[in-house]
Design an enzyme around this catalytic site. Structure first.
Site, PDB file in Angstrom:
ATOM      1  N   THR A   1       0.817  -1.211   0.000  1.00 11.91           N
ATOM      2  CA  THR A   1       0.000   0.000   0.000  1.00 11.91           C
ATOM      3  C   THR A   1       0.853   1.265   0.000  1.00 11.91           C
ATOM      4  O   THR A   1       1.962   1.287   0.544  1.00 11.91           O
ATOM      5  CB  THR A   1      -0.911   0.033   1.250  1.00 11.91           C
ATOM      6  OG1 THR A   1      -1.636   1.266   1.275  1.00 11.91           O
ATOM      7  CG2 THR A   1      -0.121  -0.104   2.536  1.00 11.91           C
TER       8      THR A   1
ATOM      9  N   TYR B   1      -1.987   0.721  10.271  1.00  9.13           N
ATOM     10  CA  TYR B   1      -2.122   0.041   8.978  1.00  9.13           C
ATOM     11  C   TYR B   1      -0.821   0.155   8.180  1.00  9.13           C
ATOM     12  O   TYR B   1      -0.255  -0.838   7.720  1.00  9.13           O
ATOM     13  CB  TYR B   1      -3.296   0.646   8.203  1.00  9.13           C
ATOM     14  CG  TYR B   1      -3.436   0.154   6.790  1.00  9.13           C
ATOM     15  CD1 TYR B   1      -3.737  -1.181   6.526  1.00  9.13           C
ATOM     16  CD2 TYR B   1      -3.275   1.013   5.719  1.00  9.13           C
ATOM     17  CE1 TYR B   1      -3.877  -1.636   5.219  1.00  9.13           C
ATOM     18  CE2 TYR B   1      -3.421   0.574   4.416  1.00  9.13           C
ATOM     19  CZ  TYR B   1      -3.715  -0.755   4.173  1.00  9.13           C
ATOM     20  OH  TYR B   1      -3.858  -1.198   2.879  1.00  9.13           O
TER      21      TYR B   1
END
Length: 179
Positions: free
Chosen positions: A123, A145
């Site tokens: 990501t 995250y």
């Protein structure tokens, strides 16, 4: 080609599974149905793929033996993750679903005679609050995250460097589309 897609009921994993099946591949999908997204949404995501031949298993990579499910897999697309930048998701969920799940999957495939490629779906969140520089920018994640996805990416790349796992990691930015 025999392909495994983790996170197959998620947004990216379900679209990828659909495409791989359309291209004639033998696809197995797994997902743990973590509650971040509703179960009904995930079931809708994979309905078409299952109808088109996806062998789907509801399981948790952290606590399930992978031997039978991953037998003779040639390519892995590791899309499974605890998604989102959320203050309500416990840190342990990010660690379990992003770091430990990735490590267990990597350990399973190290030394595989059949694996041709392990693709980790990373990501842009690893870059931090301003993910606008070049790919060579130093990772500076600002969320649980981002931190755990960077750790997962590095686990995969460490296995590539040290154990010769045929692997790469893709840092996706803002994926969107139908569903």
């Amino acid at each position: 080609m025999k392909i495994l897609v983790t996170g197959a009921a998620g947004f990216i994993g379900s679209h990828l599974s659909d495409r791989l099946l359309e291209d004639g591949h033998d696809v197995t999908g797994i997902d743990n149905f973590a509650p971040y997204y509703s179960r009904s949404t995930k079931l809708r995501n994979i309905r078409n793929a299952i109808q088109n031949g996806l062998r789907f298993h509801k399981l948790d990579l952290c606590d399930t033996a992978l031997r039978g499910i991953c037998h003779r897999v040639e390519v892995v697309f590791h899309c499974a993750a605890q998604p989102g930048i959320s203050t309500t998701t416990p840190f342990l969920d990010y660690v379990q679903n992003n770091v430990i799940a990735t490590q267990r999957l990597v350990e399973h495939f190290i030394g595989s005679d059949h694996l041709r490629l392990f693709v980790n779906i990373g990501t842009s969140s690893i870059y931090g609050a301003n993910a606008v520089g070049p790919e060579s920018s130093v990772p500076q994640p600002t969320s649980c995250y981002g931190v755990t996805k960077l750790a997962a990416e590095q686990l995969v790349l460490a296995a590539f460097r040290e154990q010769h796992l045929p692997a790469c990691s893709l840092r996706l930015f803002s994926v969107y589309g139908p569903r």
